[in-house]
Every structure is written in C-alpha cells, then in structure tokens.
Design an enzyme around this catalytic site. Structure first.
Site, PDB file in Angstrom:
ATOM      1  N   GLY A  15      29.611  25.558  45.572  1.00 38.98           N
ATOM      2  CA  GLY A  15      30.817  25.834  44.147  1.00 38.98           C
ATOM      3  C   GLY A  15      32.056  25.399  43.600  1.00 38.98           C
ATOM      4  N   TYR A 162      41.150  42.915  44.657  1.00 43.40           N
ATOM      5  CA  TYR A 162      40.510  40.633  44.791  1.00 43.40           C
ATOM      6  C   TYR A 162      41.765  40.343  43.976  1.00 43.40           C
ATOM      7  CZ  TYR A 162      38.429  37.157  43.191  1.00 43.40           C
ATOM      8  OH  TYR A 162      38.279  35.117  42.796  1.00 43.40           O
ATOM      9  N   LYS A 166      44.841  37.845  45.227  1.00 48.78           N
ATOM     10  CA  LYS A 166      44.799  36.042  44.319  1.00 48.78           C
ATOM     11  C   LYS A 166      46.595  35.864  43.575  1.00 48.78           C
ATOM     12  CE  LYS A 166      40.798  34.007  44.671  1.00 48.78           C
ATOM     13  NZ  LYS A 166      40.997  32.814  45.690  1.00 48.78           N
TER      14      LYS A 166
END
Length: 259
Positions: A15, A162, A166
């Site tokens: 990725g 999540y 971040k």
C-alpha cells in the site's frame, strides 16, 4: 557523486508504505522497509531493487514489531551499525484493529479495552518507539520525519479508537517538531483520506456503495492512490520543504470538509 540518502519506512511492505519506498528508491536512496510480516516486505524489496537498480536505489527488508520497545531498540541499533544515520524517517505502520475482527470482539468493556489498546499500539506506539529509537541518528541539519495520520483524526472513524489513535500523533508531532527544529530537522504529518489499492479495508476491499460515497465526498470526485501520498511524503522530505515543519498535510481531495 552525491551521497545516497538513508530512508526508513515503517509499514513498507504494501500500500502506501510500499509506494513511499518506491518513490525514494527511484531517487537512488537506500531504503529500509520495516514491518511485521516478512513475506510482503521481502517481495516488495525484491521488486523495487530490480526496478531501480539502474539509478542506484535499493530497498532492504527488516522485520520487526515496532509496538514492542525491544524490537524498536533492535531496529535502531541495526540502523546505527549499518548506516550511522537516518536522513528520512517515515512512520507509516498502522491500521484499524476492528477491520476484520471477529464478530463480537469489540462488545462490552473488555472489547472496548481491546480495540482502544490495539489501535494505540498499532498506530501510536509504532511511530513513537521507532522515532525515539532513531532520534539521535537523524541527520542534522536536513533530517526529515513524517508521520502518517488519517482523515479519521478530523472526522471520526465510527468507533473512536482508530480516529483517536491517529489524532494522538498530531500533538506528538508538534512537540517533536519544536524539539528537533533547532537541529535543522523538520517533522510533519500526512493525513490521507480514502486511498484505493491498499490492504487497509481487508481482502474484500470497500463495498461498492461505500466506495461511491467516499469518492463523492472528494471535491475532485476520485479515490486517492498510494502514489498521491507517497509524492506528498517525498516533497516534505525534499530540500524545498525545509521551512515546513509542525504541519498536518491532508491528502484527501478535499473530503475532510464533508461536502
């Protein structure tokens, strides 16, 4: 002949991380790709070594779980022994523990504790421990540190953990930029939106209906690609970006505005 830059990329096996490795190898850099899974790291390194051998670019695979202090310390010692410095550090490792989790895994307080802890380890500790393990190796002046955040840090992720993980990278980046700035080292964060052709959403990818929603949220009406992020990282690591530090650069086609 100019000296090859030493570039370290965590999560470099697929990725966005693999695209970042490719962008620097194309410039003739010596890239060290880090990750937990040996097979994709080694496959990616082999492909890029063949592709960029003519320009002197190289990619070395180094397996490590960077959420573990002793593993990050081992990587730091290996980088010191092999190269003596790090010119560019890209903290790309991460992911959402809830994607692909077993049904019911996040239920109740035990489930909440699990996914909040797992996402903190995967997205925050991997970046913090690797950065701290290599802090003294960063080229000064001229060193570059880039952290990978997410549009979720601004808009949420549906579960909190999540997005929260971040978002935690942003104040760390601000403090790190202030600390390393006097040494001539910049620290920035890139926050991508929906990026197609990655493993983030699992083997099945994004359901078509959801994909359409994500594409339509972007003002340019397209999905992002790993190369979009990689080129932004490469620019932040360039001499021309030497006066840019402590910034969050969003790569999402304007989707963060929620249109």
């Amino acid at each position: 002949m100019a000296e090859h830059r030493i570039v370290v990329v965590s999560g470099g096996g697929s990725g966005i991380g693999l695209a970042v490795c490719a962008a620097f190898a194309a410039e003739g850099a010596q890239v060290v790709a880090l990750g937990r899974r040996a097979e994709p790291l080694e496959d990616g390194a082999k492909e890029l070594n063949e592709r960029y051998a003519a320009v002197g670019g190289s990619v070395r695979a180094l397996t490590a779980d960077l959420s573990e202090p002793e593993e990050a310390e081992r990587v730091g010692a290996e980088l010191r022994s092999s190269y003596g410095r790090v010119d560019v550090l890209v903290n790309n490792a991460g992911g959402n523990a809830l994607l692909g989790a077993a049904e019911g895994a996040a239920d109740g307080l035990t489930g909440a504790a699990w996914h909040w802890t797992a996402n903190f380890r995967s997205n925050v500790l991997t970046a913090v421990l690797l950065t701290e393990a290599t802090r003294d190796l960063l080229a000064a002046p001229g060193g570059r540190v880039v952290l990978l955040s997410s549009i979720a840090a601004y808009r949420g992720s549906g579960s909190g953990s999540y997005a929260g993980a971040k978002a935690a990278l942003h104040p760390y980046m601000y403090d790190l930029a202030a600390d390393l700035g006097p040494r001539g080292i910049t620290v920035n964060t890139v926050a991508p939106g929906y990026i197609a052709d990655t493993e983030f959403f699992g083997p099945g990818g994004v359901p078509e209906a959801r994909r359409q929603v994500l594409v339509e949220q972007a003002m340019n009406r397209r999905a992002g690609e790993p190369a979009d992020v990689a080129e932004t990282v490469r620019w932040l690591a360039s001499p021309g970006a030497g006066h840019i530090t402590g910034q969050v650069i969003q790569v999402n086609g304007g989707a963060e505005k929620g249109r």
